[in-house]
Design an enzyme around this catalytic site. Structure first.
Site, PDB file in Angstrom:
ATOM      1  N   HIS A  64       3.440   1.839   2.073  1.00  6.41           N
ATOM      2  CA  HIS A  64       4.029   2.248   3.351  1.00  6.41           C
ATOM      3  C   HIS A  64       5.533   2.052   3.348  1.00  6.41           C
ATOM      4  O   HIS A  64       6.076   1.198   2.651  1.00  6.41           O
ATOM      5  CB  HIS A  64       3.344   1.572   4.557  1.00  6.41           C
ATOM      6  CG  HIS A  64       3.641   0.129   4.778  1.00  6.41           C
ATOM      7  ND1 HIS A  64       2.729  -0.744   5.322  1.00  6.41           N
ATOM      8  CD2 HIS A  64       4.752  -0.614   4.567  1.00  6.41           C
ATOM      9  CE1 HIS A  64       3.263  -1.944   5.433  1.00  6.41           C
ATOM     10  NE2 HIS A  64       4.486  -1.885   4.979  1.00  6.41           N
ATOM     11  N   ASN A 114       0.827  -1.218   0.000  1.00  8.42           N
ATOM     12  CA  ASN A 114       0.000   0.000   0.000  1.00  8.42           C
ATOM     13  C   ASN A 114       0.861   1.268   0.000  1.00  8.42           C
ATOM     14  O   ASN A 114       0.368   2.360   0.225  1.00  8.42           O
ATOM     15  CB  ASN A 114      -0.954   0.009   1.214  1.00  8.42           C
ATOM     16  CG  ASN A 114      -0.200   0.019   2.544  1.00  8.42           C
ATOM     17  OD1 ASN A 114       1.026   0.041   2.571  1.00  8.42           O
ATOM     18  ND2 ASN A 114      -0.946   0.009   3.635  1.00  8.42           N
TER      19      ASN A 114
END
Ligand code: GLP
Length: 249
Positions: A128, A126
């Protein structure tokens, strides 16, 4: 920002080489280290080099990006245990100088006085980095992060069915990561292709934490052919150089 697109093995070789030459040149450097599947092969190469060439880590300090909340140091799923198994126990590092993020004042003081010479990063599906999840602030320093559903799904595979996976972690913040003198991000495998494309080709946004790295002056990305397979390398933002691409934004 430099981008190398190589075979998986060559990418791991190059990253290990960069770390080893820093350690050789600056034996008391501070290394920012990462966990996950991606760095395993890099640590293997560092261990191999230590055995063969005796590169010493005696005066090296390390700081890991993140640690789960609520797991003892020797818990099989703690990141300290991961580092011990993959790197620390195989080299001559002084464990007293291997740090993991915590909210204790001693650690925060150490952090505020330290410079990370080289920060190794992977990237979550995602976007991160560390456990700086989408939506967080680019101004964050060390903090407790609540893991997103996606991250929990992604990392659950490391936990046996008997262990309840923590839903929180303490992570270096984006500001801490951006203060590193040099950053190396490694992305390998087809499952990283879409997020690498977004990170490099979409505007900087806290919805995609890794995109902030475009603002750092010394970032090198090592991607394997699979992870780089969706990049639009004919776009003018990718400038072809000898053996790598310079990315301008
Ligand atoms: C975890 C770590 C990150 C790491 C990411 C990717 O969530 N907190 O620091 O970069 O996973 O891991 P992998 O290399 O297994 O894809």
């Amino acid at each position: 920002m430099k981008l190398y697109i190589l075979s998986k093995d060559k990418a791991y070789d190059c990253v290990a080489c960069e770390i080893i030459s820093l350690v050789t040149q600056y034996p008391d450097a501070t290394l920012g280290l990462a966990t996950g599947d991606t760095p395993i092969e890099i640590y293997k190469r560092m261990v191999e080099d230590h055995k063969q060439n005796h590169t010493s880590y005696q005066q090296i300090q390390t700081i890991n990006l993140d640690e789960y909340v609520g797991l003892a140091n020797d818990h099989p799923n703690s990141y300290r245990n991961y580092m011990h198994e993959h790197l620390f126990k195989h080299v001559d590092i002084d464990l007293e100088y291997t740090y993991f993020p915590s909210l204790e004042s001693g650690f925060l003081k150490w952090m505020s006085q330290s410079i990370i010479h080289l920060q190794l990063l992977g990237i979550g599906n995602n976007g991160h980095i560390g456990f700086n999840e989408p939506g967080g602030s680019f101004e964050s320093s060390v903090h407790e992060a609540v893991l997103t559903y996606e991250t929990i799904q992604q990392n659950r595979k490391y936990f046996s069915s008997q262990v309840i996976m923590p839903k929180k972690a303490v992570t270096l913040g984006i500001k801490d990561i951006m203060k590193a003198q040099k950053i190396i991000l490694v992305a390998t495998g087809k499952h990283k292709a879409s997020i690498l494309k977004k990170m490099l080709e979409e505007p900087i946004s806290n919805r995609l934490p890794a995109s902030i790295l475009k603002k750092h002056e010394h970032v090198t990305i090592y991607a394997d052919f699979e992870a780089a397979s969706l990049l639009d390398l004919s776009h003018s933002s990718y400038i072809k150089k000898e053996g790598f691409y310079e990315i301008c934004n």
